[in-house]
Design a protein around this motif. Sequence first.
Motif, PDB file in Angstrom:
ATOM      1  N   GLY A 131       0.815  -1.156   0.012  1.00  0.00           N
ATOM      2  CA  GLY A 131      -0.071   0.245   0.047  1.00  0.00           C
ATOM      3  C   GLY A 131       0.927   1.201  -0.122  1.00  0.00           C
ATOM      4  N   LEU A 132       0.410   2.206   0.842  1.00  0.00           N
ATOM      5  CA  LEU A 132       1.041   3.542   0.803  1.00  0.00           C
ATOM      6  C   LEU A 132       2.719   3.617   1.166  1.00  0.00           C
ATOM      7  CD1 LEU A 132      -1.486   5.546   2.817  1.00  0.00           C
ATOM      8  CD2 LEU A 132      -0.756   5.975   0.543  1.00  0.00           C
ATOM      9  N   ARG A 133       2.980   3.009   2.184  1.00  0.00           N
ATOM     10  CA  ARG A 133       4.285   2.784   2.661  1.00  0.00           C
ATOM     11  C   ARG A 133       5.244   2.028   1.565  1.00  0.00           C
ATOM     12  NH1 ARG A 133       4.724   0.947   8.600  1.00  0.00           N
ATOM     13  NH2 ARG A 133       3.296  -0.701   7.719  1.00  0.00           N
ATOM     14  N   THR A 134       4.673   0.920   1.000  1.00  0.00           N
ATOM     15  CA  THR A 134       5.522   0.206   0.078  1.00  0.00           C
ATOM     16  C   THR A 134       5.731   0.850  -1.141  1.00  0.00           C
ATOM     17  OG1 THR A 134       4.582  -1.848   1.025  1.00  0.00           O
ATOM     18  CG2 THR A 134       5.642  -1.978  -1.067  1.00  0.00           C
ATOM     19  N   HIS A 135       4.577   1.553  -1.640  1.00  0.00           N
ATOM     20  CA  HIS A 135       4.594   2.111  -3.046  1.00  0.00           C
ATOM     21  C   HIS A 135       5.467   3.481  -2.809  1.00  0.00           C
ATOM     22  CE1 HIS A 135       1.615  -0.698  -4.598  1.00  0.00           C
ATOM     23  NE2 HIS A 135       1.961  -0.012  -5.616  1.00  0.00           N
ATOM     24  N   ALA A 136       5.363   4.179  -1.747  1.00  0.00           N
ATOM     25  CA  ALA A 136       6.183   5.495  -1.536  1.00  0.00           C
ATOM     26  C   ALA A 136       7.696   4.890  -1.426  1.00  0.00           C
ATOM     27  CB  ALA A 136       5.730   6.155  -0.408  1.00  0.00           C
ATOM     28  N   LEU A 137       7.977   4.063  -0.762  1.00  0.00           N
ATOM     29  CA  LEU A 137       9.563   3.636  -0.511  1.00  0.00           C
ATOM     30  C   LEU A 137      10.112   3.132  -1.960  1.00  0.00           C
ATOM     31  CD1 LEU A 137       9.376   2.123   3.042  1.00  0.00           C
ATOM     32  CD2 LEU A 137      10.406   4.266   2.205  1.00  0.00           C
ATOM     33  N   VAL A 138       9.412   2.453  -2.569  1.00  0.00           N
ATOM     34  CA  VAL A 138       9.757   1.782  -3.974  1.00  0.00           C
ATOM     35  C   VAL A 138      10.139   3.137  -4.800  1.00  0.00           C
ATOM     36  CG1 VAL A 138       9.188   0.650  -5.934  1.00  0.00           C
ATOM     37  CG2 VAL A 138       8.684  -0.425  -3.812  1.00  0.00           C
ATOM     38  N   ALA A 139       9.117   3.984  -5.022  1.00  0.00           N
ATOM     39  CA  ALA A 139       9.419   5.257  -5.752  1.00  0.00           C
ATOM     40  C   ALA A 139      10.283   6.052  -5.349  1.00  0.00           C
ATOM     41  CB  ALA A 139       8.192   6.237  -5.991  1.00  0.00           C
ATOM     42  N   LEU A 140      10.523   6.327  -3.857  1.00  0.00           N
ATOM     43  CA  LEU A 140      11.637   6.990  -3.601  1.00  0.00           C
ATOM     44  C   LEU A 140      13.079   6.473  -3.553  1.00  0.00           C
ATOM     45  CD1 LEU A 140      12.724   9.311  -1.602  1.00  0.00           C
ATOM     46  CD2 LEU A 140      11.938   8.268   0.329  1.00  0.00           C
ATOM     47  N   SER A 141      13.023   5.111  -3.162  1.00  0.00           N
ATOM     48  CA  SER A 141      14.300   4.465  -3.441  1.00  0.00           C
ATOM     49  C   SER A 141      14.816   4.384  -5.141  1.00  0.00           C
ATOM     50  CB  SER A 141      14.041   3.090  -3.153  1.00  0.00           C
ATOM     51  OG  SER A 141      13.773   2.981  -1.754  1.00  0.00           O
ATOM     52  N   SER A 142      13.962   4.310  -5.643  1.00  0.00           N
ATOM     53  CA  SER A 142      14.307   4.470  -7.233  1.00  0.00           C
ATOM     54  C   SER A 142      14.925   5.616  -7.572  1.00  0.00           C
ATOM     55  CB  SER A 142      12.962   3.957  -8.298  1.00  0.00           C
ATOM     56  OG  SER A 142      12.761   2.785  -7.952  1.00  0.00           O
ATOM     57  N   ALA A 143      14.142   6.969  -6.939  1.00  0.00           N
ATOM     58  CA  ALA A 143      14.421   8.390  -7.345  1.00  0.00           C
ATOM     59  C   ALA A 143      15.900   8.471  -6.864  1.00  0.00           C
ATOM     60  CB  ALA A 143      13.459   9.227  -6.844  1.00  0.00           C
ATOM     61  N   VAL A 144      16.290   8.079  -5.426  1.00  0.00           N
ATOM     62  CA  VAL A 144      17.467   8.052  -4.902  1.00  0.00           C
ATOM     63  C   VAL A 144      18.535   7.417  -5.823  1.00  0.00           C
ATOM     64  CG1 VAL A 144      18.729   7.520  -2.785  1.00  0.00           C
ATOM     65  CG2 VAL A 144      16.454   8.398  -2.508  1.00  0.00           C
ATOM     66  N   ILE A 145      18.349   6.463  -6.199  1.00  0.00           N
ATOM     67  CA  ILE A 145      19.442   5.597  -6.752  1.00  0.00           C
ATOM     68  C   ILE A 145      19.668   6.389  -8.209  1.00  0.00           C
ATOM     69  CG2 ILE A 145      19.807   3.439  -8.005  1.00  0.00           C
ATOM     70  CD1 ILE A 145      18.515   2.255  -5.520  1.00  0.00           C
ATOM     71  N   THR A 146      18.448   6.592  -8.800  1.00  0.00           N
ATOM     72  CA  THR A 146      18.739   7.353 -10.328  1.00  0.00           C
ATOM     73  C   THR A 146      19.450   8.469 -10.113  1.00  0.00           C
ATOM     74  OG1 THR A 146      16.827   6.284 -10.991  1.00  0.00           O
ATOM     75  CG2 THR A 146      17.325   8.217 -12.227  1.00  0.00           C
ATOM     76  N   THR A 147      18.890   9.448  -9.068  1.00  0.00           N
ATOM     77  CA  THR A 147      19.693  10.469  -8.699  1.00  0.00           C
ATOM     78  C   THR A 147      21.084  10.608  -8.745  1.00  0.00           C
ATOM     79  OG1 THR A 147      17.510  11.704  -8.364  1.00  0.00           O
ATOM     80  CG2 THR A 147      19.513  12.842  -7.489  1.00  0.00           C
ATOM     81  N   SER A 148      21.414   9.373  -7.576  1.00  0.00           N
ATOM     82  CA  SER A 148      22.762   9.324  -7.300  1.00  0.00           C
ATOM     83  C   SER A 148      23.665   8.933  -8.581  1.00  0.00           C
ATOM     84  CB  SER A 148      22.830   8.162  -6.416  1.00  0.00           C
ATOM     85  OG  SER A 148      24.185   7.833  -5.912  1.00  0.00           O
ATOM     86  N   ALA A 149      23.091   8.171  -9.504  1.00  0.00           N
ATOM     87  CA  ALA A 149      23.658   7.553 -10.713  1.00  0.00           C
ATOM     88  C   ALA A 149      23.977   8.650 -11.415  1.00  0.00           C
ATOM     89  CB  ALA A 149      22.879   6.355 -11.405  1.00  0.00           C
ATOM     90  N   LEU A 150      22.991   9.369 -11.744  1.00  0.00           N
ATOM     91  CA  LEU A 150      23.183  10.642 -12.578  1.00  0.00           C
ATOM     92  C   LEU A 150      24.175  11.672 -12.077  1.00  0.00           C
ATOM     93  CD1 LEU A 150      19.425  11.415 -13.823  1.00  0.00           C
ATOM     94  CD2 LEU A 150      21.242  10.376 -15.100  1.00  0.00           C
ATOM     95  N   SER A 151      24.413  11.950 -10.655  1.00  0.00           N
ATOM     96  CA  SER A 151      25.209  12.611 -10.099  1.00  0.00           C
ATOM     97  C   SER A 151      26.648  12.106 -10.373  1.00  0.00           C
ATOM     98  CB  SER A 151      24.928  12.836  -8.743  1.00  0.00           C
ATOM     99  OG  SER A 151      25.742  13.908  -8.145  1.00  0.00           O
ATOM    100  N   LEU A 152      26.669  11.009 -10.023  1.00  0.00           N
ATOM    101  CA  LEU A 152      27.959  10.225 -10.013  1.00  0.00           C
ATOM    102  C   LEU A 152      28.601  10.182 -11.319  1.00  0.00           C
ATOM    103  CD1 LEU A 152      27.494   7.640  -7.477  1.00  0.00           C
ATOM    104  CD2 LEU A 152      28.973   9.542  -7.388  1.00  0.00           C
ATOM    105  N   TYR A 153      27.502  10.199 -12.315  1.00  0.00           N
ATOM    106  CA  TYR A 153      28.128  10.050 -13.882  1.00  0.00           C
ATOM    107  C   TYR A 153      28.721  11.263 -14.230  1.00  0.00           C
ATOM    108  CZ  TYR A 153      27.220  10.243 -18.879  1.00  0.00           C
ATOM    109  OH  TYR A 153      27.565  10.306 -20.247  1.00  0.00           O
TER     110      TYR A 153
END
Length: 154
Positions: free
Chosen positions: A39-61
């Motif tokens: 539900g709420l927490r699971t979907h929010a954490l999945v989306a947030l985690s994906s954003a954190v990893i993507t933002t980090s990857a782009l920054s490191l790139y």
Amino acid sequence: MPPDATAFTFGELVARLGAATLCGLLLGLEREWRAKDAGLRTHALVALSSAVITTSALSLYAAVRREGGDADPLRVIQGLAQAIGFISAGTIFVARRNVRNLTTAASLWFSASTGIVAGAAQFTLLAVAMGFGLTILIVMKLFDRVGLQGGEER
């Protein structure tokens, strides 16, 4: 000099991570209304985690490229897609020819994609995708009620 993982301004980080979290919450809210496990927490954490990893990857790139190195942030996104597929598959149950939670698994995968898109700051794509995603989850459920769709989550 090591890559700078904070290449984005604070405001940019808040916008990216906030957009992902909001989309995950909206998707999770729909799943909560349907009394689904993810539900709420699971979907929010999945989306947030994906954003954190993507933002980090782009920054490191960007940092590695400034130093003359070669990096590929698409590998990170590919890994995310595979990992969330594995997690989503764990939500699907099959018993006596009945498949349960298939839509929940798909919504988790979609939640991850919203995080990836938010992390990449593709906000127009995010808004359009959320419009379609919520339409599928909410409006298409009405077809289930009137018997016009197969209804994988009865």
